[in-house]
Write an enzyme that holds these catalytic residues in place. Structure first.
Site, PDB file in Angstrom:
ATOM      1  CD  GLU A 140       3.841   2.869   3.324  1.00 22.13           C
ATOM      2  OE1 GLU A 140       5.057   2.794   3.111  1.00 22.13           O
ATOM      3  OE2 GLU A 140       2.975   2.467   2.530  1.00 22.13           O
TER       4      GLU A 140
ATOM      5  CG  ASP B  89       8.173   3.886   2.788  1.00 20.79           C
ATOM      6  OD1 ASP B  89       8.033   2.818   3.402  1.00 20.79           O
ATOM      7  OD2 ASP B  89       7.705   4.086   1.661  1.00 20.79           O
TER       8      ASP B  89
ATOM      9  CB  ILE C 108      10.095  -1.703   3.226  1.00 19.08           C
ATOM     10  CG1 ILE C 108      10.759  -2.422   4.397  1.00 19.08           C
ATOM     11  CG2 ILE C 108      10.533  -2.339   1.892  1.00 19.08           C
ATOM     12  CD1 ILE C 108      10.482  -3.929   4.458  1.00 19.08           C
ATOM     13  CG  ASP C 109       9.591   3.665  -1.523  1.00 16.41           C
ATOM     14  OD1 ASP C 109       8.350   3.696  -1.438  1.00 16.41           O
ATOM     15  OD2 ASP C 109      10.213   4.072  -2.519  1.00 16.41           O
TER      16      ASP C 109
ATOM     17  CB  THR D  49       6.023  -3.056   0.634  1.00 21.75           C
ATOM     18  OG1 THR D  49       6.469  -2.047   1.530  1.00 21.75           O
ATOM     19  CG2 THR D  49       5.568  -4.259   1.439  1.00 21.75           C
TER      20      THR D  49
ATOM     21  CG  ASP E 245       5.691   6.529  -1.125  1.00 22.58           C
ATOM     22  OD1 ASP E 245       6.037   5.486  -0.572  1.00 22.58           O
ATOM     23  OD2 ASP E 245       4.497   6.797  -1.391  1.00 22.58           O
TER      24      ASP E 245
HETATM   25  C1  IPD Z   1       5.272   2.570  -3.272  1.00 19.59           C
HETATM   26  C2  IPD Z   1       6.448   2.715  -4.176  1.00 19.59           C
HETATM   27  C3  IPD Z   1       5.996   2.706  -5.615  1.00 19.59           C
HETATM   28  C4  IPD Z   1       4.988   3.790  -5.887  1.00 19.59           C
HETATM   29  C5  IPD Z   1       3.827   3.674  -4.935  1.00 19.59           C
HETATM   30  C6  IPD Z   1       4.308   3.682  -3.500  1.00 19.59           C
HETATM   31  P1  IPD Z   1       5.550   1.409  -0.874  1.00 19.59           P
HETATM   32  O1  IPD Z   1       5.687   2.644  -1.921  1.00 19.59           O
HETATM   33  O2  IPD Z   1       7.145   3.910  -3.909  1.00 19.59           O
HETATM   34  O3  IPD Z   1       7.067   2.945  -6.471  1.00 19.59           O
HETATM   35  O4  IPD Z   1       4.494   3.650  -7.188  1.00 19.59           O
HETATM   36  O5  IPD Z   1       2.961   4.769  -5.177  1.00 19.59           O
HETATM   37  O6  IPD Z   1       3.204   3.526  -2.646  1.00 19.59           O
HETATM   38  O7  IPD Z   1       4.097   1.150  -0.719  1.00 19.59           O
HETATM   39  O8  IPD Z   1       6.283   0.267  -1.446  1.00 19.59           O
HETATM   40  O9  IPD Z   1       6.170   1.968   0.347  1.00 19.59           O
HETATM   41 CA    CA Z   2       6.477   1.420   2.407  1.00 19.28          CA
END
Ligand code: IPD
Ligand code: CA
Length: 301
Positions: A97, A117, A119-120, A122, A246
């Site tokens: 990412e 990813d 940190i999913d 963030t 993600d």
């Molecule tokens: C997000 C999370 C969130 C989703 C967003 C993503 P991130 O990832 O997965 O649940 O709704 O579309 O972008 O930005 O925290 O890696």
């Molecule tokens: Ca992320």
């Protein structure tokens, strides 16, 4: 670019036969074991970094929108994961990412590709909410072979190897098997987009879901949503606007737990780069949920 990640009961057999006949790698079993073991160790190391940064003050920057956040921990963890994997597997490719945010091409080829990813969730990380995960997937010839999702705060390590089931902390997990939307708990997310037209469609979808199901939960992590389906903690998940990093690892974990992965527009196989996903504990529930959502288009990854 269509990817073999449809786990429908009718098609799973086809996929298995196909992969038995033509190995994706020269020594597939040994290679996957090695890749998996290396990635598990790295995920645990990354977990230590995320855990120690979790309660510290964060350096926060924004990306595409004021709600699309990144911290130095996201960047450091991704750098650590990619450089360590590159050292072990120099011929492999990478999609991460934060590398893509920094301008690297987001390209999924037939070459073994690690999809990361760091940190999913963030936004959760920034706010001290424990719903966060490190997500590491491996696709070979565009087929997912390994998925690892690690929440180091709640100490939940989800993993799957293709054809070998899904696990949470070494215990095998399975989906709920729920077949009816009227009895289902659904994950759906608000995401980081703030385009009023897109949000209106999203809220319309959520309205339909909540009027026809038991409830909606938005945990703020797509990867953990899919692991939640894998464990039977909720019954389905749908999101438009999502990215490949993600969902890659979570898709395999949900599939291996018996879930269905569907393109919510077509009802067919998911294209990993298409920015949309529907995951459910049964084909029947997936179809019912699909009927409640209005498609939205996002530029492909
Ligand atoms: C997000 C999370 C969130 C989703 C967003 C993503 P991130 O990832 O997965 O649940 O709704 O579309 O972008 O930005 O925290 O890696
Ligand atoms: Ca992320």
């Amino acid at each position: 670019m269509s990817v073999a990640v449809d786990c429908s009961s009718e098609e799973t057999a086809d996929i298995l036969v196909e992969s038995q006949n033509s190995s994706l790698l020269e020594n597939e079993t040994e290679d996957i074991e090695e890749f998996f073991n290396v990635a598990m160790e790295l995920a645990k190391n990354a977990g230590k970094v995320v855990r120690s940064a979790f309660s510290e003050k964060k350096n926060i920057n924004t990306k595409l929108t004021g709600q699309d956040l990144v911290t130095e921990t996201d960047q450091a963890v991704e750098k650590m994961l990619i450089s360590s994997l590159k050292e072990r597997f120099p011929t492999h490719s990478f999609i991460g990412e934060e590398s893509v945010s920094a301008g690297k091409k987001c390209e999924l080829t037939d070459n073994p590709t690690w999809i990361i990813d760091p940190i999913d969730g963030t936004n959760n990380f920034v706010h001290g909410n424990p719903c966060i995960a490190i997500s590491i997937g491996l696709a070979v010839k565009k087929e997912l072979l390994i998925g690892i999702v690690y929440n180091p705060i709640q100490e939940r390590l989800y993993s799957a190897k293709k054809g070998q089931g899904a696990y949470c902390n070494n215990e095998e997990v399975t989906v709920s098997g729920q077949t009816e939307l009227e009895n289902a708990l659904i994950y759906s997310e608000f995401g980081a987009h703030r385009d009023p037209e897109k949000l209106e469609i999203k809220f319309g979808n959520m309205y339909n879901i909540i009027m026809n199901g038991h409830g909606i939960r938005a945990q703020g992590s797509a990867a953990l949503d899919m692991c939640g389906i894998a464990c039977g903690e909720a019954d389905a998940y749908v999101e438009y606007g999502i990215h490949v990093w993600d969902i890659a690892a979570g898709i395999l974990i949900a599939c291996e737990a018996g879930g269905i992965i569907m393109d919510p527009d077509t009802g067919g196989k998911v294209d990993l780069m298409s920015r949309r996903i529907l995951c459910a504990s049964s084909r029947s529930l997936a179809n019912q949920l699909k009927n409640q959502v209005t498609p939205q288009s996002f530029p492909s990854d």
